[in-house]
Design a protein around this motif. Structure first.
Motif, PDB file in Angstrom:
ATOM      1  N   GLU A 254       0.781  -1.355   0.258  1.00  0.00           N
ATOM      2  CA  GLU A 254       0.100   0.199  -0.084  1.00  0.00           C
ATOM      3  C   GLU A 254       0.785   1.196  -0.005  1.00  0.00           C
ATOM      4  OE1 GLU A 254      -4.175   1.758   2.118  1.00  0.00           O
ATOM      5  OE2 GLU A 254      -2.725   0.377   3.309  1.00  0.00           O
ATOM      6  N   LEU A 255       1.929   1.076   0.713  1.00  0.00           N
ATOM      7  CA  LEU A 255       2.737   2.401   0.793  1.00  0.00           C
ATOM      8  C   LEU A 255       3.409   2.742  -0.581  1.00  0.00           C
ATOM      9  CD1 LEU A 255       4.490   4.512   2.016  1.00  0.00           C
ATOM     10  CD2 LEU A 255       6.274   2.709   2.873  1.00  0.00           C
ATOM     11  N   GLY A 256       3.819   1.626  -1.344  1.00  0.00           N
ATOM     12  CA  GLY A 256       4.255   1.760  -2.608  1.00  0.00           C
ATOM     13  C   GLY A 256       3.183   2.499  -3.643  1.00  0.00           C
ATOM     14  N   GLU A 257       2.071   1.871  -3.321  1.00  0.00           N
ATOM     15  CA  GLU A 257       1.071   2.687  -4.275  1.00  0.00           C
ATOM     16  C   GLU A 257       0.905   3.858  -3.941  1.00  0.00           C
ATOM     17  OE1 GLU A 257      -2.691   0.082  -3.661  1.00  0.00           O
ATOM     18  OE2 GLU A 257      -1.549  -1.591  -4.519  1.00  0.00           O
ATOM     19  N   LEU A 258       0.777   4.211  -2.685  1.00  0.00           N
ATOM     20  CA  LEU A 258       0.717   5.767  -2.256  1.00  0.00           C
ATOM     21  C   LEU A 258       1.671   6.540  -2.879  1.00  0.00           C
ATOM     22  CD1 LEU A 258      -0.491   5.276   1.340  1.00  0.00           C
ATOM     23  CD2 LEU A 258      -1.800   6.345  -0.411  1.00  0.00           C
ATOM     24  N   LEU A 259       2.986   5.985  -2.699  1.00  0.00           N
ATOM     25  CA  LEU A 259       4.347   6.884  -3.307  1.00  0.00           C
ATOM     26  C   LEU A 259       4.165   7.077  -4.853  1.00  0.00           C
ATOM     27  CD1 LEU A 259       6.877   5.537  -0.959  1.00  0.00           C
ATOM     28  CD2 LEU A 259       6.130   7.882  -0.891  1.00  0.00           C
ATOM     29  N   THR A 260       3.931   5.911  -5.417  1.00  0.00           N
ATOM     30  CA  THR A 260       3.731   5.989  -6.879  1.00  0.00           C
ATOM     31  C   THR A 260       2.600   6.857  -7.458  1.00  0.00           C
ATOM     32  OG1 THR A 260       4.646   3.644  -7.046  1.00  0.00           O
ATOM     33  CG2 THR A 260       3.471   4.731  -8.950  1.00  0.00           C
ATOM     34  N   ASP A 261       1.478   6.874  -6.701  1.00  0.00           N
ATOM     35  CA  ASP A 261       0.590   7.810  -6.995  1.00  0.00           C
ATOM     36  C   ASP A 261       0.780   9.216  -6.856  1.00  0.00           C
ATOM     37  OD1 ASP A 261      -0.986   5.589  -7.705  1.00  0.00           O
ATOM     38  OD2 ASP A 261      -2.316   5.733  -5.867  1.00  0.00           O
ATOM     39  N   ALA A 262       1.481   9.697  -5.613  1.00  0.00           N
ATOM     40  CA  ALA A 262       1.979  10.875  -5.464  1.00  0.00           C
ATOM     41  C   ALA A 262       3.029  11.336  -6.273  1.00  0.00           C
ATOM     42  CB  ALA A 262       2.385  10.898  -3.846  1.00  0.00           C
ATOM     43  N   TRP A 263       3.838  10.414  -6.624  1.00  0.00           N
ATOM     44  CA  TRP A 263       4.834  10.800  -7.539  1.00  0.00           C
ATOM     45  C   TRP A 263       4.378  11.301  -8.853  1.00  0.00           C
ATOM     46  CZ3 TRP A 263       5.895   8.163 -12.233  1.00  0.00           C
ATOM     47  CH2 TRP A 263       7.295   8.451 -12.995  1.00  0.00           C
ATOM     48  N   ARG A 264       3.368  10.422  -9.394  1.00  0.00           N
ATOM     49  CA  ARG A 264       2.649  10.674 -10.608  1.00  0.00           C
ATOM     50  C   ARG A 264       2.054  11.915 -10.555  1.00  0.00           C
ATOM     51  NH1 ARG A 264       1.446   6.515 -13.998  1.00  0.00           N
ATOM     52  NH2 ARG A 264       1.994   4.464 -13.411  1.00  0.00           N
ATOM     53  N   LEU A 265       1.588  12.569  -9.514  1.00  0.00           N
ATOM     54  CA  LEU A 265       0.939  14.116  -9.622  1.00  0.00           C
ATOM     55  C   LEU A 265       2.006  14.962  -9.731  1.00  0.00           C
ATOM     56  CD1 LEU A 265      -1.553  13.470  -6.167  1.00  0.00           C
ATOM     57  CD2 LEU A 265      -2.129  13.627  -8.910  1.00  0.00           C
ATOM     58  N   ARG A 266       3.245  14.622  -9.388  1.00  0.00           N
ATOM     59  CA  ARG A 266       4.116  15.574  -9.362  1.00  0.00           C
ATOM     60  C   ARG A 266       5.181  15.547 -10.458  1.00  0.00           C
ATOM     61  NH1 ARG A 266       3.793  18.593  -4.486  1.00  0.00           N
ATOM     62  NH2 ARG A 266       1.379  18.527  -4.096  1.00  0.00           N
ATOM     63  N   ALA A 267       5.383  14.412 -11.046  1.00  0.00           N
ATOM     64  CA  ALA A 267       6.326  14.085 -12.098  1.00  0.00           C
ATOM     65  C   ALA A 267       5.831  14.818 -13.550  1.00  0.00           C
ATOM     66  CB  ALA A 267       6.567  12.774 -12.146  1.00  0.00           C
ATOM     67  N   PRO A 268       7.129  15.034 -14.360  1.00  0.00           N
ATOM     68  CA  PRO A 268       6.610  15.691 -15.577  1.00  0.00           C
ATOM     69  C   PRO A 268       5.843  14.584 -16.518  1.00  0.00           C
ATOM     70  CG  PRO A 268       8.887  16.091 -14.943  1.00  0.00           C
ATOM     71  CD  PRO A 268       8.172  15.274 -13.882  1.00  0.00           C
ATOM     72  N   LYS A 269       4.937  15.083 -17.363  1.00  0.00           N
ATOM     73  CA  LYS A 269       4.116  14.079 -18.004  1.00  0.00           C
ATOM     74  C   LYS A 269       5.183  13.233 -19.002  1.00  0.00           C
ATOM     75  CE  LYS A 269       0.437  17.029 -18.411  1.00  0.00           C
ATOM     76  NZ  LYS A 269      -0.857  17.684 -19.098  1.00  0.00           N
ATOM     77  N   ARG A 270       6.205  13.737 -19.217  1.00  0.00           N
ATOM     78  CA  ARG A 270       7.135  12.870 -20.207  1.00  0.00           C
ATOM     79  C   ARG A 270       7.755  11.736 -19.343  1.00  0.00           C
ATOM     80  NH1 ARG A 270      10.304  16.894 -24.280  1.00  0.00           N
ATOM     81  NH2 ARG A 270       8.400  17.423 -25.503  1.00  0.00           N
ATOM     82  N   LEU A 271       8.196  12.090 -18.260  1.00  0.00           N
ATOM     83  CA  LEU A 271       8.644  11.005 -17.118  1.00  0.00           C
ATOM     84  C   LEU A 271       7.693  10.126 -16.863  1.00  0.00           C
ATOM     85  CD1 LEU A 271      11.227  10.292 -16.006  1.00  0.00           C
ATOM     86  CD2 LEU A 271      10.517  11.743 -13.876  1.00  0.00           C
ATOM     87  N   VAL A 272       6.409  10.285 -16.555  1.00  0.00           N
ATOM     88  CA  VAL A 272       5.207   9.514 -16.295  1.00  0.00           C
ATOM     89  C   VAL A 272       5.274   8.540 -17.682  1.00  0.00           C
ATOM     90  CG1 VAL A 272       2.835   9.389 -15.487  1.00  0.00           C
ATOM     91  CG2 VAL A 272       4.118  10.849 -14.576  1.00  0.00           C
TER      92      VAL A 272
END
Length: 112
Positions: free
Chosen positions: A89-107
């Motif tokens: 669950e922690l991994g999912e939370l971190l990945t979701d948060a990362w997706r919110l802040r990462a540049p679209k190309r990186l995602v």
């Protein structure tokens, strides 16, 4: 039960991430934008979420794991009690948060 070491390992495994301090505690960034921060309590993590509605849903569904404080009123971020979530669950939370802040190309590259 997740730990600060799990946060660090999982956050830094995401592309383009780094660690520096924010308010004297470890924080994790993607291309200069924070996506996770350990709180002073050290077993509490702050992460952004897509909306305040999602924050309210999380805190209502599992108040033992997710909560907020007046400091976060009006802000789409939730506090996570690490002992109340597992590593997956922690991994999912971190990945979701990362997706919110990462540049679209990186995602997009991450998803490819």
């Amino acid at each position: 039960m997740a730990t600060e070491d799990d946060v660090r390992r999982l956050a830094l495994a995401l592309p383009g991430t780094g660690e520096k301090t924010m308010y004297g505690t470890p924080a994790f960034y993607v291309r200069g934008k924070w996506f996770a921060r350990m709180r002073e309590e050290r077993d509490v993590l702050a992460v952004p979420v897509p909306s305040e509605e999602e924050k309210l849903e999380l805190t209502a569904a599992r108040p033992g794991a997710f909560f907020t404080t007046p400091h976060f009123d009006g802000y789409a971020a939730v506090l996570v009690r690490l002992p109340e979530v597992d590593e997956e669950e922690l991994g999912e939370l971190l990945t979701d948060a990362w997706r919110l802040r990462a540049p679209k190309r990186l995602v997009a590259a991450f998803d490819a």
